[in-house]
Motif scaffolding. Sequence first.
Motif, mmCIF file in Angstrom:
data_model
loop_
_atom_site.group_PDB
_atom_site.id
_atom_site.type_symbol
_atom_site.label_atom_id
_atom_site.label_comp_id
_atom_site.label_asym_id
_atom_site.label_seq_id
_atom_site.Cartn_x
_atom_site.Cartn_y
_atom_site.Cartn_z
ATOM 1 N N VAL A 1 0.838 -1.195 0.000
ATOM 2 C CA VAL A 1 0.000 0.000 0.000
ATOM 3 C C VAL A 1 0.879 1.253 0.000
ATOM 4 C CG1 VAL A 1 -1.726 1.334 1.282
ATOM 5 C CG2 VAL A 1 -1.908 -1.163 1.167
ATOM 6 N N PHE A 2 1.924 1.246 0.833
ATOM 7 C CA PHE A 2 2.846 2.386 0.857
ATOM 8 C C PHE A 2 3.388 2.687 -0.540
ATOM 9 C CE2 PHE A 2 4.260 1.673 5.549
ATOM 10 C CZ PHE A 2 3.207 2.440 5.993
ATOM 11 N N TYR B 1 1.062 5.334 -2.472
ATOM 12 C CA TYR B 1 1.657 6.575 -1.971
ATOM 13 C C TYR B 1 3.096 6.793 -2.432
ATOM 14 C CZ TYR B 1 -2.480 6.520 0.940
ATOM 15 O OH TYR B 1 -3.782 6.493 1.362
ATOM 16 N N GLY B 2 3.662 5.842 -3.167
ATOM 17 C CA GLY B 2 5.025 5.986 -3.666
ATOM 18 C C GLY B 2 6.061 6.089 -2.570
ATOM 19 N N LEU B 3 5.882 5.302 -1.499
ATOM 20 C CA LEU B 3 6.753 5.388 -0.331
ATOM 21 C C LEU B 3 7.583 4.129 -0.137
ATOM 22 C CD1 LEU B 3 4.396 6.928 2.402
ATOM 23 C CD2 LEU B 3 6.324 8.058 1.289
ATOM 24 N N ASN B 4 8.827 4.315 0.211
ATOM 25 C CA ASN B 4 9.667 3.253 0.752
ATOM 26 C C ASN B 4 10.012 3.671 2.177
ATOM 27 O OD1 ASN B 4 11.472 0.923 0.805
ATOM 28 N ND2 ASN B 4 13.125 2.437 0.750
ATOM 29 N N MET C 1 1.739 9.602 15.035
ATOM 30 C CA MET C 1 2.695 9.813 13.955
ATOM 31 C C MET C 1 3.045 11.296 13.928
ATOM 32 S SD MET C 1 4.476 8.677 11.313
ATOM 33 C CE MET C 1 3.775 7.063 10.887
ATOM 34 N N ILE C 2 4.352 11.600 14.077
ATOM 35 C CA ILE C 2 4.833 12.974 14.068
ATOM 36 C C ILE C 2 5.603 13.200 12.765
ATOM 37 C CG2 ILE C 2 6.279 14.678 15.232
ATOM 38 C CD1 ILE C 2 5.901 13.081 17.826
ATOM 39 N N ALA C 3 5.060 14.035 11.902
ATOM 40 C CA ALA C 3 5.717 14.350 10.625
ATOM 41 C C ALA C 3 6.676 15.510 10.833
ATOM 42 C CB ALA C 3 4.678 14.699 9.571
ATOM 43 N N ILE D 1 3.435 12.653 4.010
ATOM 44 C CA ILE D 1 2.920 11.629 3.096
ATOM 45 C C ILE D 1 2.726 10.317 3.850
ATOM 46 C CG2 ILE D 1 3.361 10.299 0.989
ATOM 47 C CD1 ILE D 1 5.092 12.647 0.009
ATOM 48 N N LEU D 2 3.708 9.960 4.684
ATOM 49 C CA LEU D 2 3.593 8.734 5.471
ATOM 50 C C LEU D 2 2.437 8.827 6.463
ATOM 51 C CD1 LEU D 2 4.572 5.958 6.369
ATOM 52 C CD2 LEU D 2 6.226 7.099 7.863
ATOM 53 N N LEU D 3 2.284 9.963 7.115
ATOM 54 C CA LEU D 3 1.183 10.139 8.055
ATOM 55 C C LEU D 3 -0.151 9.925 7.355
ATOM 56 C CD1 LEU D 3 0.921 13.010 10.686
ATOM 57 C CD2 LEU D 3 -1.077 12.108 9.515
ATOM 58 N N ASN D 4 -0.283 10.483 6.160
ATOM 59 C CA ASN D 4 -1.504 10.307 5.386
ATOM 60 C C ASN D 4 -1.706 8.839 5.025
ATOM 61 O OD1 ASN D 4 -3.815 11.231 3.887
ATOM 62 N ND2 ASN D 4 -2.616 11.019 2.012
#
Length: 353
Positions: free
Chosen positions: A54-55, A59-62, A281-283, A290-293
């Motif tokens: 899903v990440f 969301y384009g996350l690693n 989660m602290i951005a 993006i990770l928090l979302n």
Amino acid sequence: MKKKIAGLILLVVLMAVIGGIYFVTGNAPRIVNVDGYVGGEKIELLEDEEVQSVFEEKYGLNVDYSRAGSLDMMTADLSGRDYLFPSSSIALEYYEDLHGSPVQSEIVLNTPIVLYTHQIVLDAFESQGLITTDGDIHYIDMAGLLELIQNGAQWSDIGLPELYGRVSVDTTDPSKSNSGNMFAALVANVLNEGRTVTEADLAAILPELQDIFGKLGYMETSSSDLFSQFLRMGVGAEPIIAGYESQLIEYAALYPDEYDRIRDDVVMLYPAPTVWSAHVMIALDENGQILLNAMQDEDIQEIAWKKHGFRTGNYGDIADSGAIPAEGVAASITQVAQVPSYDVMKVIIEQLE
């Protein structure tokens, strides 16, 4: 002529291949690497292949991380970090006290503090009138348990001569780890006759609180390490510990064979009352946002409860469906005390160091 035609065909094919590669790569999401500190109890969640999919795909996350205690991460070197993922709102207030307001912060997961013990200890506590049972769900009278601890009761005094030493609850270091911090908050409230501790109450309850924690000796700095020790070392070494409800649910979901081997021995006790641990989660920057979302994505929230035991916005429907593999999980948490304010907890933490 045939060579020219063949060459032309080859050129067309080559251009088509190059164009296809450009199309695929040009339309692929840009992968953003994010790095931060996370409490050990959430590592299995972040490493879950479904969560990682899903990440990446949505969301384009690693997502990368370093493990740290909830309070320790606030004083760590934050250079190059995009996020912090502690286990309480107290940790967020500690961050704000040290660094000011973060870019963004949200509570994305919740889990109550529970006690883990073994069947023979449960039986002994029942003989002392400390346990209330509803089906396969067990609640423990925290005031009664603390009375045993304060009176220096030996395990042999409650019918367990095979266990050495005094009745106590092993916990993590409250000055470093959130589960220990939240357990200290819970104990403080119980010592305060069930009322949430205020600054005016501290003088009366601090000596008793220090006495209880002073008897615990060495304390782990990670809730995941303490839970692993509890599972591995057995009742002689770890009769009872404080931890998170999520830990047993996750263990049963991810390691069903191992859980089957312990299910007749390991028991989860809900303190009456308990306290919630709010995983924030602290951005620290835009990538952290993006990770928090992503952590609030409906798919991740469902995985977080069903496979990792964190209560989220949709846990009720899943709990009602009987999909939770662990036994003794309460459908809802009703007997809850409010965690003392940050100013009060700051004093408690300092006095327990």
